[in-house]
Design an enzyme around this catalytic site. Structure first.
Site, short mmCIF file in Angstrom:
data_model
loop_
_atom_site.label_atom_id
_atom_site.label_comp_id
_atom_site.label_asym_id
_atom_site.label_seq_id
_atom_site.Cartn_x
_atom_site.Cartn_y
_atom_site.Cartn_z
N TYR A 454 -54.58 -10.06 37.64
CA TYR A 454 -53.52 -10.17 38.65
C TYR A 454 -52.68 -8.90 38.66
CZ TYR A 454 -49.83 -12.16 41.54
OH TYR A 454 -48.93 -12.39 42.54
N SER A 534 -54.56 -13.10 45.90
CA SER A 534 -53.26 -12.64 46.37
C SER A 534 -53.04 -11.20 45.92
CB SER A 534 -52.16 -13.58 45.88
OG SER A 534 -50.97 -13.38 46.59
N ASP A 617 -53.00 -19.30 56.27
CA ASP A 617 -52.23 -18.68 55.20
C ASP A 617 -51.03 -17.95 55.82
OD1 ASP A 617 -51.19 -17.32 53.03
OD2 ASP A 617 -53.15 -16.71 52.25
N HIS A 652 -52.42 -20.45 51.46
CA HIS A 652 -52.53 -19.50 50.36
C HIS A 652 -53.12 -20.13 49.10
CE1 HIS A 652 -51.69 -15.52 48.91
NE2 HIS A 652 -51.00 -15.97 47.87
#
Length: 678
Positions: A454, A534, A617, A652
């Site tokens: 991430y 993301s 989203d 999302h």
């Protein structure tokens, strides 16, 4: 093989640099042309996925693994306990209430009855202090927009109260249950609910039984469009504590209003956005706050707001590990620390004296420890990569933990192991990584491996049980999670080393993790897949464009992939604190240098890629994935598939129905098995 995507001659100019944007038209998710494109892409993608031999095997195994009873942490109000529960394969968790822990549970709300396809999700719920009113938020098709409703707990009757256009806000009840504070935005103009920018949040008070139009405006700032407000009523009901946030930066302001005085003003207690301040609780006029002020790893301070000039008094000093959160329970402080990405929990008295550690079952992640300052009972969860999330009841006064709920999952944890290693990044920084595999795995460079990361927004990647990870490892794969810079694993310095002009460090850390796995014979390039969602989707998009030779497959999910225009949609402007803005001349070159969309080069052989997104989203709008897919398909050379899987009536990720979770996981794992498998 791929649908023909129309190119326009659209060009933007940034500070003297011309940048083509031929697929700008895909930014409109509601146009007939975009809808036709989505349908055509999905037809190609699902046509490919349906031919994969392991798809059905994964679907069946995931369905069996997911079919276990799971609970959420109980919330106590008077003698009642409220908790969520899923019997196994229900699309959404239902909420139950029980009179005392030994009582008979009663179903209070089942969101599975609200839609046939399970896409109406329970996004949040908060019970009044007396346990008589249940406020709950619904999200439709994965949207960040919430609508709040109310139930009478005694009768189960729905009250007429109905609040709309709430986003990035919970609610906070006043003690007598006659109303609550919440924040909302103005109703969007027609057609702007999905992509329109979110500015000028306002703080309101809602009185039970009245229309939303009658709600009292408590605080707004017409001169500060980016400010958002979180209103929290102190447990004694005396103060409304207002956390003022701006974007995603970990710096905020704290204001308050004395509710015991009629027409009391809003007082700016801590202003200037100079540090992070989290209100923990109070004793009279003394506020307890966790702060990063003069403490990058955070500390606990006290402020007497009755003083003419409140001065900070340190209660618990900064430790050598980052302080993640703090609770005031049973006249004690319970502090959750992060030690090399794993939890450590310590108990202190109100003077800040250390009492004891909470004995956790193993290395892993703990969470919860909510409750009230006058009640020593609390609950917490514990999980790691081989332990499904269990719930423990903890007595703060005695230090005794009791197992409260333990899920039964159809697997043998003794067959698997997770170990932490430390590797060296490009600039010499030591970075931790967890590696999960079957015991005794042969390190011969042929293991199908997923590397996940991430690396942003101060978010820490902690050990946690995952059904899809288990299914992958069961099938002979390896799963690795790198704790990249940009996250919160080691405090503010670790975060700042991976943001703004330092963002390339995150990509270098991820590439170094991949190289370590290859050098140590866990896998090889042809068997190594990278995955992230993301901000992690940005990560995957960046490394696959910088080092397309290094990976055997890539899965960027709901990614931020257009770094020049991300701030033009919904809450994207808030990420400028993390990334910078193409509108700023000094920041534009950095963004252009790594923006995945703008670094795809025609004639390049890219790894097999499965882009995933949701057509609804409204956090990272699907245009990022749409434009990246169209550009990748046009640039790619070679026979490897580069596909986009577009989930309909999904956002999302939050609140996604179990059926959709299983279907998507089966598709992704089958795609990876077919590309990096032996």
């Amino acid at each position: 093989m791929y649908p023909v995507t129309r190119k326009s001659d659209h060009i933007d100019e940034y500070h003297g640099t011309k940048v083509p944007d031929p697929f700008r038209w895909l930014e409109d998710p509601d146009s007939d042309e975009t809808k036709a494109w989505v349908q055509a892409q999905n037809q190609v993608t699902f046509g490919y996925l349906e031919q994969l031999p392991s798809r059905e095997q994964f679907r069946q195994r995931l369905t069996k693994l997911w079919n276990f009873e799971r609970y959420g942490l109980p919330a106590k109000r008077k003698d009642r306990y409220f908790y969520s529960r899923n019997s196994g394969l229900e699309n959404q968790n239902a909420v139950y209430v029980v009179e005392g822990l030994a009582g008979q549970p009663r179903l209070l709300l089942d969101p599975n009855t609200l839609s046939k396809d399970g896409t109406v999700a329970l996004a949040n719920w908060v019970v009044s202090d007396d346990g008589k009113l249940f406020a709950y938020a619904l999200a439709h098709a994965g949207s960040d927009w919430n609508e709040w409703k109310l139930l009478d707990v005694d009768t189960g009757r729905e009250l007429p109260d109905h609040l709309q256009w709430v986003k990035f806000s919970s609610i906070s009840w006043i003690p007598d249950g006659s109303g609550f504070f919440y924040s909302r935005y103005d109703e969007p103009k027609a057609g702007e609910a999905l992509t329109g920018q979110n500015y000028f949040q306002k703080l309101y008070f809602h009185k039970i039984g009245e229309l939303q139009a009658q709600d009292t405006l408590v605080y707004e700032r017409k001169d500060e469009k980016e400010w958002g407000f979180g209103g929290e009523v102190s447990e004694d009901g005396r103060f409304l504590v207002i956390t003022v946030w701006r974007g995603t930066e970990r710096k905020n302001q704290v204001f308050y209003k004395d509710l015991s005085q009629a027409d009391a003003p809003v007082v700016e207690l801590l202003s200037g956005f100079d540090a992070e301040y989290n209100f923990i609780g109070n004793q009279g006029a003394t506020f307890f706050l966790v702060t990063s002020k003069d403490a990058p790893l955070r500390r606990l301070i006290a402020l007497d707001v009755s003083a003419a000039k409140p001065e900070a008094r340190e209660i618990i000093p900064e430790a050598k590990h980052v302080l993640q959160s703090m609770s005031l329970i049973g006249q004690h402080f319970v502090a959750q620390y992060l030690q090399d990405a794993c939890s450590a929990v310590r108990v202190f008295d109100l003077a800040g004296k250390y009492i004891r550690d909470v004995d956790l079952p193993a290395l892993g992640s703990a969470g919860g420890f909510g409750g009230r300052h006058d009640n020593a009972e609390t609950f917490y969860t514990f999980t790691n990569y081989t332990t499904p999330g269990s719930i423990f009841r903890y007595d703060v006064a005695t230090g005794k933990s009791t197992l409260f709920r333990e899920p039964k999952v159809d697997f043998d944890p003794s067959q698997f192991e997770a170990k932490q290693i430390f590797y060296t990044s490009r600039d010499g920084t030591k970075v931790p990584m967890m590696v999960v595999a079957k015991k005794g795995v042969k390190l011969d460079g042929t293991n199908p491996t997923i590397l996940y990361g991430y690396g942003g927004f101060d978010v820490s990647q902690r050990p946690g049980f995952s059904v899809s990870t288990l299914a992958w490892v069961e099938s002979g794969g390896i799963y690795a999670v790198a704790n990249l810079r940009g996250g919160g694993e080691y405090g503010r310095a670790w975060h700042e080393a991976g943001m703004l002009k330092n963002k390339q460090n995150v990509f270098d850390d991820f590439i170094a993790a991949a190289q370590w796995l290859i050098d140590n014979k866990y896998t090889s390039s042809q068997h190594l897949a990278v995955r992230g969602g993301s901000n992690g989707g940005l990560l995957v998009g960046a490394v696959m464009t910088q080092r397309p030779d290094l990976f055997g497959a890539a899965v960027p999910a709901v990614g931020v992939l257009d770094m020049l225009r991300f701030h033009k949609f919904t809450i994207g402007w808030a990420w400028v604190n993390e990334y910078g803005s193409a509108d700023v001349a000094e920041q534009f070159p950095t963004l252009l240098a790594y923006s995945p969309l703008h670094n795809l080069k025609p004639g390049t052989k890219y790894p097999p890629t499965l882009i995933t997104t949701g057509d609804h989203d409204d956090r990272v709008v699907p245009a990022h994935s749409f434009k990246f897919a169209a550009t990748l398909q046009a640039a790619h050379s070679g026979d490897a598939p580069v596909l986009i899987r577009i989930e309909t009536r999904a956002g999302h990720g939050a609140g996604k129905p179990t059926t959709k979770i299983i279907e998507e996981a089966a598709d992704v794992l089958a795609f990876l098995k077919g590309t990096v498998g032996k």
